[in-house]
Design a protein around this motif. Sequence first.
Motif, mmCIF file in Angstrom:
data_model
loop_
_atom_site.group_PDB
_atom_site.id
_atom_site.type_symbol
_atom_site.label_atom_id
_atom_site.label_comp_id
_atom_site.label_asym_id
_atom_site.label_seq_id
_atom_site.Cartn_x
_atom_site.Cartn_y
_atom_site.Cartn_z
ATOM 1 N N HIS A 50 -13.595 3.296 26.171
ATOM 2 C CA HIS A 50 -12.357 3.005 25.442
ATOM 3 C C HIS A 50 -12.676 2.940 23.944
ATOM 4 C CE1 HIS A 50 -10.879 1.968 29.431
ATOM 5 N NE2 HIS A 50 -9.638 1.868 28.910
ATOM 6 N N VAL A 51 -11.696 3.268 23.149
ATOM 7 C CA VAL A 51 -11.854 3.221 21.693
ATOM 8 C C VAL A 51 -10.789 2.303 21.102
ATOM 9 C CG1 VAL A 51 -12.898 5.512 21.493
ATOM 10 C CG2 VAL A 51 -10.417 5.263 21.371
ATOM 11 N N THR A 52 -11.142 1.744 19.929
ATOM 12 C CA THR A 52 -10.202 0.902 19.186
ATOM 13 C C THR A 52 -9.293 1.790 18.346
ATOM 14 O OG1 THR A 52 -11.823 -0.887 19.084
ATOM 15 C CG2 THR A 52 -9.995 -0.947 17.499
ATOM 16 N N ASN A 53 -8.017 1.571 18.496
ATOM 17 C CA ASN A 53 -7.032 2.349 17.760
ATOM 18 C C ASN A 53 -6.514 1.525 16.582
ATOM 19 O OD1 ASN A 53 -5.774 4.789 17.518
ATOM 20 N ND2 ASN A 53 -3.970 4.211 18.712
ATOM 21 N N THR A 54 -6.384 2.139 15.401
ATOM 22 C CA THR A 54 -5.922 1.434 14.194
ATOM 23 C C THR A 54 -4.780 2.201 13.549
ATOM 24 O OG1 THR A 54 -7.562 2.585 12.834
ATOM 25 C CG2 THR A 54 -8.190 0.431 13.717
ATOM 26 N N TYR A 55 -4.042 1.462 12.717
ATOM 27 C CA TYR A 55 -3.003 2.089 11.906
ATOM 28 C C TYR A 55 -3.645 2.702 10.667
ATOM 29 C CZ TYR A 55 0.496 -0.385 14.706
ATOM 30 O OH TYR A 55 1.266 -0.846 15.734
ATOM 31 N N SER A 56 -3.170 3.864 10.285
ATOM 32 C CA SER A 56 -3.726 4.513 9.101
ATOM 33 C C SER A 56 -3.224 3.829 7.839
ATOM 34 C CB SER A 56 -3.332 5.992 9.084
ATOM 35 O OG SER A 56 -1.922 6.127 8.984
ATOM 36 N N ASP A 57 -4.087 3.835 6.823
ATOM 37 C CA ASP A 57 -3.734 3.280 5.519
ATOM 38 C C ASP A 57 -3.290 4.414 4.596
ATOM 39 O OD1 ASP A 57 -4.414 0.741 6.316
ATOM 40 O OD2 ASP A 57 -6.498 0.939 5.654
ATOM 41 N N ARG A 58 -2.090 4.284 4.056
ATOM 42 C CA ARG A 58 -1.557 5.339 3.204
ATOM 43 C C ARG A 58 -0.937 4.725 1.960
ATOM 44 N NH1 ARG A 58 0.772 10.156 7.039
ATOM 45 N NH2 ARG A 58 -0.953 10.174 8.522
ATOM 46 N N ASP A 59 -0.716 5.583 0.966
ATOM 47 C CA ASP A 59 -0.108 5.095 -0.263
ATOM 48 C C ASP A 59 1.408 5.232 -0.206
ATOM 49 O OD1 ASP A 59 0.159 7.786 -0.446
ATOM 50 O OD2 ASP A 59 -0.716 8.001 -2.424
ATOM 51 N N ALA A 60 2.063 4.558 -1.155
ATOM 52 C CA ALA A 60 3.529 4.556 -1.204
ATOM 53 C C ALA A 60 3.996 5.261 -2.466
ATOM 54 C CB ALA A 60 4.058 3.121 -1.167
ATOM 55 N N ASP A 61 5.213 5.723 -2.407
ATOM 56 C CA ASP A 61 5.863 6.351 -3.553
ATOM 57 C C ASP A 61 6.906 5.373 -4.066
ATOM 58 O OD1 ASP A 61 6.863 7.999 -5.447
ATOM 59 O OD2 ASP A 61 7.416 9.642 -4.108
ATOM 60 N N VAL A 62 6.700 4.853 -5.277
ATOM 61 C CA VAL A 62 7.583 3.856 -5.872
ATOM 62 C C VAL A 62 8.262 4.482 -7.087
ATOM 63 C CG1 VAL A 62 7.751 1.559 -6.904
ATOM 64 C CG2 VAL A 62 6.079 1.998 -5.092
ATOM 65 N N VAL A 63 9.590 4.391 -7.131
ATOM 66 C CA VAL A 63 10.356 4.910 -8.265
ATOM 67 C C VAL A 63 11.096 3.743 -8.907
ATOM 68 C CG1 VAL A 63 12.193 6.454 -9.017
ATOM 69 C CG2 VAL A 63 10.621 7.185 -7.224
ATOM 70 N N LEU A 64 10.814 3.511 -10.180
ATOM 71 C CA LEU A 64 11.483 2.459 -10.939
ATOM 72 C C LEU A 64 12.691 3.064 -11.643
ATOM 73 C CD1 LEU A 64 8.346 0.800 -12.576
ATOM 74 C CD2 LEU A 64 9.491 0.139 -10.467
ATOM 75 N N VAL A 65 13.860 2.510 -11.391
ATOM 76 C CA VAL A 65 15.102 2.979 -12.012
ATOM 77 C C VAL A 65 15.532 1.935 -13.037
ATOM 78 C CG1 VAL A 65 17.497 3.630 -11.650
ATOM 79 C CG2 VAL A 65 15.773 4.252 -9.955
ATOM 80 N N LEU A 66 15.531 2.328 -14.303
ATOM 81 C CA LEU A 66 15.813 1.410 -15.406
ATOM 82 C C LEU A 66 17.259 1.598 -15.850
ATOM 83 C CD1 LEU A 66 13.762 -0.522 -16.726
ATOM 84 C CD2 LEU A 66 13.576 1.086 -18.600
ATOM 85 N N ASP A 67 18.069 0.562 -15.635
ATOM 86 C CA ASP A 67 19.473 0.606 -16.039
ATOM 87 C C ASP A 67 19.565 0.199 -17.508
ATOM 88 O OD1 ASP A 67 22.164 0.471 -16.421
ATOM 89 O OD2 ASP A 67 22.513 -1.217 -15.059
#
Length: 429
Positions: free
Chosen positions: A223-240
Amino acid sequence: MTGSTWQPAPALSTALGAIATMGLLAVALNRPDLVVVVLPIAAMSLLALLRRAYRLPEVTVQAGAATLLEGESTFVHWHISAEETVDALQLRLQLRGHLDQPEGGRLVVTSVLAGTQRRFGYRLVSTRWGRGYLDGVLLEAYTAMGLLRAVALVPATGSIRVLPLREGFTAVDAVPVAAGVVGLHRSRRTGEGIDLAGVRPFTPGDRLHRINWPVSTRTGALHVTNTYSDRDADVVLVLDTSVEVGESGDGDRSSSSLDQAVRAAGAIAEHYLRNGDRVGLLDLSRPGRPIRSRAGRGQLDRLVEILLETRAGAVGQPAIERALSRIPVNALVIVLSPLLSDEVGQALAGLTRAGRSMIVVDTLPDRIELTELGQWTKLAWRVQLLRRDNLVAALAAHGVPAVPWLGAGSLDAVLLGLSRLAAAPRLRR
């Protein structure tokens, strides 16, 4: 230099007037003793004019730092050199932008001997984010014992960046969608990472270091240990920036809504970029010039440069909607707004109906001093606040939280809520 010609000073007019008056009185009254009185004045004036300076001293000014934070100070260094003796020299620095001299400005007064150099330094304070400029030095020089004067404006080109005072900001690593290739946020897909997703039977292609030996020994099969992948996020700042309310505090740390938005945007961008995420920026008063989402230190420098040029300006709703529609579908949208513009409110409502992951950071200052424009000013402001409350309630009904900017941890609760909502199973029709 501009306007650097020597001109008669008031002292020369006084001296000539005294000589002429005493001479006329000596002739009219037959008083030779008056000639004896006025003769030293005439001799000294003539000697001073013969020994006058013909060239103005050279003056250069340089700021000690090119970049400051709000409230920080630096030293301005004066360097004065002269080929001819100047009896008196007055210098005043001409500033533009968000720079100030303590105690209302300092007038440098000195004398310079021929072939000598003088150096001075005094403090210059940054008062608000943006740019400050050294526009020149107003020079007033006196020679011939004060009988001649020259006024000139010495160019002193230079600029100082004043960065927004970014409060210490941290946020939980939970984001609604982590769709990049690598990063620090746990995605909902299994892969290389550190968060445990479970244990499953071994299949060809699994890495040997993933084998879970306790489970394999107990069951008799690998059996093997299963993990969640680590990924980056896309953040958009909207300046009013469609509206600015409140007083922008030059020196007293009070803030307008635009100050709050710029400082919060700088802090949020720095946090996510340091964590390896991609961050973009959209200024609603300049919807045609978005900053595409990228990662790295260079992106933070680009965002800061754009933030320094931020100004309030009206823009139409169609332009706002077109700009918002170009935001990537999987991006986390963080809107920094005082929520006082109907056009922005309608555009945000359309974005929520599209199912985007969005957070609204409320940048309205706590205290606002209204300028009395008539007897209905306070009533009109109360009506505007009621419309604002309705907009906040409508956004909340669509699952878009509006949170005030409080520095570190301001977005933790709403980020966790959005992450759980994104991970929840959805009914397909």
